[in-house]
Design a protein around this motif. Structure first.
Motif, PDB file in Angstrom:
ATOM      1  N   GLY A  95       0.822  -1.210   0.000  1.00 38.47           N
ATOM      2  CA  GLY A  95       0.000   0.000   0.000  1.00 38.47           C
ATOM      3  C   GLY A  95       0.853   1.256   0.000  1.00 38.47           C
ATOM      4  O   GLY A  95       0.575   2.207  -0.741  1.00 38.47           O
ATOM      5  N   GLN A  96       1.908   1.259   0.789  1.00 40.30           N
ATOM      6  CA  GLN A  96       2.797   2.418   0.828  1.00 40.30           C
ATOM      7  C   GLN A  96       3.502   2.618  -0.503  1.00 40.30           C
ATOM      8  O   GLN A  96       3.695   3.745  -0.957  1.00 40.30           O
ATOM      9  N   ARG A  97       3.898   1.519  -1.137  1.00 38.89           N
ATOM     10  CA  ARG A  97       4.564   1.617  -2.428  1.00 38.89           C
ATOM     11  C   ARG A  97       3.614   2.183  -3.481  1.00 38.89           C
ATOM     12  O   ARG A  97       3.987   3.027  -4.298  1.00 38.89           O
ATOM     13  N   LYS A  98       2.351   1.746  -3.463  1.00 38.71           N
ATOM     14  CA  LYS A  98       1.366   2.268  -4.420  1.00 38.71           C
ATOM     15  C   LYS A  98       1.137   3.751  -4.233  1.00 38.71           C
ATOM     16  O   LYS A  98       1.054   4.498  -5.202  1.00 38.71           O
ATOM     17  N   VAL A  99       1.035   4.180  -2.983  1.00 37.87           N
ATOM     18  CA  VAL A  99       0.867   5.601  -2.707  1.00 37.87           C
ATOM     19  C   VAL A  99       2.080   6.374  -3.184  1.00 37.87           C
ATOM     20  O   VAL A  99       1.967   7.428  -3.834  1.00 37.87           O
ATOM     21  N   SER A 100       3.258   5.861  -2.911  1.00 33.43           N
ATOM     22  CA  SER A 100       4.487   6.524  -3.330  1.00 33.43           C
ATOM     23  C   SER A 100       4.569   6.622  -4.847  1.00 33.43           C
ATOM     24  O   SER A 100       4.952   7.657  -5.391  1.00 33.43           O
TER      25      SER A 100
END
Length: 104
Positions: A95-100
Motif C-alpha cells: 500500500g505504501q509503495r502504491k501511494v508513493s
C-alpha cells in the motif's frame, strides 16, 4: 525395530518442541533452521521400509510421536500469529509503495 527410528523420532520430537519455542519467540531464522532439520528427519524416516515391522519399541515410538504432535500443536498458534503479522506488514508495504508511485 532398530535404534535408528527411535533416535530419528526422538530428534524429530525435540526439533518440533524447539520449533514451538522459536515460534513463540518470533525467531524466524531459528524457525527456518528447525524446519529444514525437521524436513530432513521426516525424509529419513519415510525412507525406512521396515519402520513398523518390529513392534518391540512400539510404546516408545508412540510416545515420541505424541511428543512430536504436541510440539506441532504448540507451535501452530504462534506460527499463525507470525504469518498474520507478516501478511499485514506485506500489505502495508504494498500500500505504501502504491501511494508513493502515485505521487511520482
Amino acid at each position: 525395530m532398530s535404534k535408528a527410528p527411535i533416535t530419528d523420532f526422538t530428534r524429530l520430537a525435540t526439533t518440533l518442541e524447539a520449533l514451538s519455542t522459536a515460534a513463540e519467540k518470533g525467531d524466524w531464522e531459528q524457525m527456518a533452521t528447525l524446519q529444514a532439520e525437521q524436513e530432513q528427519l521426516l525424509a529419513r524416516i519415510r525412507q525406512r521400509p521396515d519402520i513398523g515391522a518390529d513392534r518391540s519399541n512400539a510404546a516408545a515410538l508412540a510416545g515420541l510421536i505424541q511428543r512430536a504432535l504436541a510440539g506441532i500443536r504448540a507451535a501452530q498458534p504462534h506460527i499463525d500469529t507470525l504469518r498474520q503479522h507478516a501478511t499485514r506488514e506485506m500489505a502495508d508495504s504494498i500500500g505504501q509503495r502504491k501511494v508513493s508511485q502515485s505521487y511520482r
